[in-house]
Design an enzyme around this catalytic site. Structure first.
Site, PDB file in Angstrom:
ATOM      1  N   GLY A  35      40.898  -6.309  12.651  1.00  0.00           N
ATOM      2  CA  GLY A  35      40.652  -5.585  13.895  1.00  0.00           C
ATOM      3  C   GLY A  35      40.643  -6.476  15.120  1.00  0.00           C
ATOM      4  O   GLY A  35      41.008  -6.058  16.208  1.00  0.00           O
ATOM      5  N   VAL A  39      45.767 -13.881  11.608  1.00  0.00           N
ATOM      6  CA  VAL A  39      45.602 -15.262  11.161  1.00  0.00           C
ATOM      7  C   VAL A  39      46.932 -15.737  10.601  1.00  0.00           C
ATOM      8  O   VAL A  39      47.547 -15.056   9.764  1.00  0.00           O
ATOM      9  CB  VAL A  39      44.504 -15.391  10.086  1.00  0.00           C
ATOM     10  CG1 VAL A  39      44.364 -16.848   9.654  1.00  0.00           C
ATOM     11  CG2 VAL A  39      43.185 -14.862  10.615  1.00  0.00           C
ATOM     12  N   ASP A 148      30.602 -12.485  12.092  1.00  0.00           N
ATOM     13  CA  ASP A 148      31.484 -11.818  11.133  1.00  0.00           C
ATOM     14  C   ASP A 148      31.445 -12.537   9.779  1.00  0.00           C
ATOM     15  O   ASP A 148      32.474 -12.860   9.210  1.00  0.00           O
ATOM     16  CB  ASP A 148      32.922 -11.789  11.677  1.00  0.00           C
ATOM     17  CG  ASP A 148      33.807 -10.811  10.908  1.00  0.00           C
ATOM     18  OD1 ASP A 148      35.027 -11.031  10.863  1.00  0.00           O
ATOM     19  OD2 ASP A 148      33.272  -9.821  10.339  1.00  0.00           O
TER      20      ASP A 148
END
Length: 898
Positions: A35, A39, A148
């Site tokens: 979201g 990467v 996160d």
């Protein structure tokens, strides 16, 4: 986009193609999408070649207002150093403002997958998880919250057969800080209630503790906890505990789970129900104030589990404490069972109490030692932050961004930026976002251990002092000293050490009066310390420094000299405290006009510091700087310029061409070149230094005023007198306003204006300036000060230009007496004063007095063998001969007037 094409804007929803360039990186493969962003596996092309993981955050776009904050954040992220944290190498933004991070590429697998693949036992999983907590704690101590934490960001790899967990993707912390509105960053299944609410102001380190609790539950049971209302702001706050979740598994799922954990289902349920349920529940409390206060506290409780000590999360009870004791001492308990029941019970209870007390004390001591190591490590890391370089980097980055995105406003932006101090912005952000948070954490976490809290506050104060925040540092040291006064007594070594550091910080903050108040009380309390105690010696050194700063330099000189003699006798010349005292005394002697004495100390001090500290140590470089100044003050110009150029080269190599310390050495080099008769070489250097000082420090800063004064001197040397006099007046007005009219530095510049007036053809203005300031300057600065002697020299020359021979003769007489007393009869400056006085007396017809002066001072120089004279003496002898020959020839050729 073709391979090796530079990436421009980031297209919404589209990944970067293989071969695309982003900064110094070339995209090799897309590893994953989420979201917040994508990467990639990428190749770093310069300055080194290596494989990195590059995360591009599509959900955030930085506007110009956030560039400076992003620059500071990326500096902080790059400074994290921990075995359990994937190193962040670099960060930047795409041309359209999307931030990206280049980090260490980890080829491991998520922690849950790794544990299941290798069928790790419960104990092995917890040991691995503890390493993760330690990495997260390190980040928290750096002021960075992950936001996160999930298995996908907790990778485990193996190096030489050892399991090494790595926490990745700290970039989301920066992206979230820079976001606006109530956008939520993170993964919902692992998100704390306050983070899920969207109010990022509520997110702190305990939000990461919540996510760690979720991951721990998944490691233990193979499932995330089923939390109803835990990640929203509703009223339902129930949490199904890990042991309860195991009871809902199907037989097939239970068999798969147990195969991965090397445990039977009843045993696993018992361990979870009796202990680990409480750990998960506490980590995931809806109310963050009820959670573990830190990742370190969570790790500590899990360590206690592995070592069979009672957990903090488990409600205390005698039965629970007894069971943990029995687990730790199974062998002893089995042997004790062979004895009678009464003896077993009595002996066990006694031993339990003793061992428990010892264990708790050992744990406390170990914890304090660990915290002290952590504090020292963090202190050294933060002290090493180069604030000035960080500020310069921010300014450079802002200019580049503006020039690239909005070139039409670049000129006005740069003009406004020149009036701002980006170093102060960086310093303020670190103070507010890291150090202030650290102080609040100390207050919160160590309320039950005030002595350790004081030690940690002392560490924070030292960091502030190193970062150029002396006022805030002084306040921190004062708080530490107040606690230690009350706990240990004002005369205790630890309390006196804090007071000494407080006084040093106050002196650095230009508050000598406040420092004197602290020092007077501290020296009274320190009367019982041994004479060779380093804290006592530094207190007395601070006292002498404060007295000198307040203007009473003669008294300070006596104090320094006596203190140095005592330190040499008690601690030796090579002791660090003794060397610091010697350095400060030499500086004071130079400021008082006793440059030869100051140089003698510095010539001995420099090789000692090189041997004891190293050639590139800050104190060694400071001593080299002082020695170069002493050499120029004593007339050894070539040696001074050579040494100063070496210092400039060294600091440029170490710090960069525009670093403040490099600029300071450049300014000193400009002065030396000017004094050596090379003002044209000195002028551009001095202009460069003043422009940088004004931009970074402001127009009234002492270093800026010093740079302004140096430039004025060089301008006068190249006969740009109007510019020189304007700068000198600006310095004089500022010092009068800031320091007072009778401060030594103020009087120095007031006297310095006189020769500029005279050189500009304004002898009346020069005399007026000297009449106003020379008497008080002589009283304050002393007879030996070069500036006072210069004042009498200029008064004599100005009086001669105006035809006032009596004032000229009186001024030269005074100058001769001052120079002979300070420098000796054979010094060329003394001879110069005597020769000028001889000339005026001879013209007045006072031949006996003039002959006496010539015989005593001038003739010995003229009759000396050239081999016995140095270069300055040879030049002086030649000047006398050439001048007198010209005067004699002019007298012969002069027409007779009838």
């Amino acid at each position: 986009m073709t391979p090796d094409t530079v990436a421009g804007t980031v297209a919404a929803g589209e990944p970067l193609p293989v071969g695309a360039r982003l900064g110094h990186y070339r995209i090799e493969a897309l590893l994953g999408r989420g979201g917040m962003g994508d990467v990639y596996r990428a190749q770093q092309l310069e300055p080194v070649s290596r494989i990195v993981a590059l995360k591009l955050l599509r959900a955030q776009r930085l506007d110009t207002a956030h560039i400076a904050y992003f620059e500071v954040e990326r500096q902080l992220l790059a400074q994290m150093r921990h075995p359990a944290i994937a190193q962040i190498f670099d960060a930047g933004t795409t041309p359209d403002g999307h931030p990206y991070f280049a980090m260490e590429f980890i080829e491991g697998s998520p922690i849950t997958q790794y544990c299941d693949t290798h069928a790790l036992s419960l104990q092995a999983r917890i040991a691995l998880f503890i390493r993760v907590c330690e990495g997260v704690q390190h980040a928290h101590q750096k002021g960075v919250i992950h936001r996160d934490l999930k298995p996908g960001n907790l990778l485990v790899d193996e190096v030489d057969g050892r399991r090494l967990p790595k926490v990745i993707d700290f970039g989301i912390a920066t992206a979230t800080n820079l976001g606006q509105g109530r956008d939520v960053a993170g993964t919902p299944d692992y998100m704390s209630p306050e983070q899920a609410s969207g109010d990022q102001a509520l997110v702190d380190t305990r939000s990461d503790v919540y996510a760690l609790g979720v991951v721990l539950c998944e490691l233990l049971t193979g499932q995330r906890p089923r939390a109803h209302g835990e990640t929203v702001t509703g009223n339902a706050r129930t949490l199904r505990l890990p042991s309860e979740q195991l009871s809902t598994l199907s037989p097939a799922d239970a068999d798969a789970l147990l195969a991965h954990r090397q445990q039977s289902l009843p045993h696993l349920q018992k361990v979870l129900r009796n202990e680990l349920d409480f750990v998960v529940a506490r980590a995931m409390r809806f109310d963050r104030s009820e959670r573990y206060p830190s990742a370190a506290a969570l790790a500590e409780d899990l360590q206690r589990f592995l070592r069979n000590y009672p957990l903090q999360a488990v409600p205390p009870s005698r039965g629970y404490a007894w069971r943990k004791f029995a687990q730790r001492h199974r062998t002893g308990m089995a042997a004790a069972a062979l004895i009678t029941a009464a003896l077993v019970i009595g002996f066990a209870v006694s031993v339990y109490g003793l061992l428990q007390a010892r264990a708790q004390r050992a744990i406390a001591e170990q914890r304090n030692a660990q915290l002290e190591k952590v504090a020292a490590f963090q202190q050294s890391m933060l002290e090493g932050i180069d604030i000035e370089a960080m500020g310069s980097g921010m300014a450079k980055g802002l200019r580049e961004q503006i020039a690239q995105h909005t070139p039409d406003v670049a000129a006005s932006f740069n003009a406004n930026l020149a009036n701002a101090s980006t170093a102060d912005v960086a310093r303020s952000l670190i103070d507010q976002d890291i150090l202030a948070n650290a102080e609040r954490a100390i207050t919160r976490e160590f309320a039950d251990d005030p002595a350790l809290a004081a030690d940690l506050r002392e560490s924070v104060a030292k960091v502030r002092l190193a970062l150029g925040l002396p006022k805030q540092a002084a306040a921190g040291f004062a708080q530490v000293a107040k606690f230690r006064d009350g706990s240990f007594g004002a005369s205790s070594p630890k309390a006196l050490s804090a007071r000494q550091q407080q006084a040093s910080a106050l002196l650095e903050a230009a508050a000598p009066k406040d420092a004197m108040v602290v020092l007077d009380a501290a020296l009274h309390a320190a009367s019982g310390l041994p004479a060779n105690d380093p804290v006592l010696l530094r207190l007395r050194m601070n006292q002498a420094e404060a007295i000198a700063t307040l203007g009473d330099r003669p008294r300070a000189r006596k104090l320094f000299a006596a203190l140095r003699a005592q330190a040499i006798r008690l601690r030796g010349e090579r002791d660090p405290v003794t060397m610091d005292i010697s350095n400060d005394l030499a500086i004071l002697l130079g400021r008082m006009g006793e440059a030869e004495a100051g140089r003698a100390i510095m010539e001995a001090l420099v090789p000692m510091r090189m041997q004891v500290l190293g050639k590139d140590a800050p104190d060694t470089l400071g001593a080299l700087h002082n020695l170069a100044v002493m050499r120029i003050m004593t007339g050894d110009k070539q040696a001074a310029v050579r040494l100063q150029q070496q210092l400039v080269d060294t600091q440029t190599r170490r710090l960069g061409a525009e670093h403040p310390q490099t600029l300071a050495e450049l300014g000193n080099l400009a002065n030396m070149l000017n004094d050596s008769g090379k003002p044209e070489q000195a002028l551009p250097i001095a202009q460069q230094v003043l422009a940088a000082r004004t931009r970074v420090l402001g127009a009234d800063h002492p270093q800026t005023l010093k740079a302004m004064l140096n430039l004025a001197s060089i301008l006068a040397r190249v006969k740009r007198f109007d510019e020189a006099m304007a700068l000198q007046k600006q310095v004089a007005d500022a010092r009068t306003r800031l320091l007072g009219p009778n401060h030594p530095d103020t009087l120095f510049i007031q006297l310095n204006r006189a020769p500029t007036y005279f050189q500009a053809g304004q002898p009346k203005a020069a005399l007026a300036q000297l009449d106003a300031f020379l008497p008080v300057a002589r009283k304050v600065l002393g007879d030996k000060h070069p500036q006072v002697q210069m004042g009498y020299d200029i008064r004599a020359q100005a009086a001669a230009d105006l035809g006032d021979k009596a004032l000229a003769i009186a001024s030269y007489r005074e100058l001769l007496a001052l120079r002979e007393a300070a420098l000796g009869a054979q010094d060329i400056k003394t001879i110069d004063a005597a020769w000028n006085l001889e000339g005026f007396l001879r013209k007045r017809g006072d031949l006996a007095a003039s002959d006496e002066l010539r015989t005593r001072y001038v003739t010995p120089l003229l009759q000396a063998q050239p081999s016995a004279l140095d270069d300055d003496q040879k030049r002086m002898a030649k000047t006398i001969r050439d001048t007198e020959a010209s005067e004699a020839q002019a007298s012969v050729q002069k027409p007779i007037v009838r």
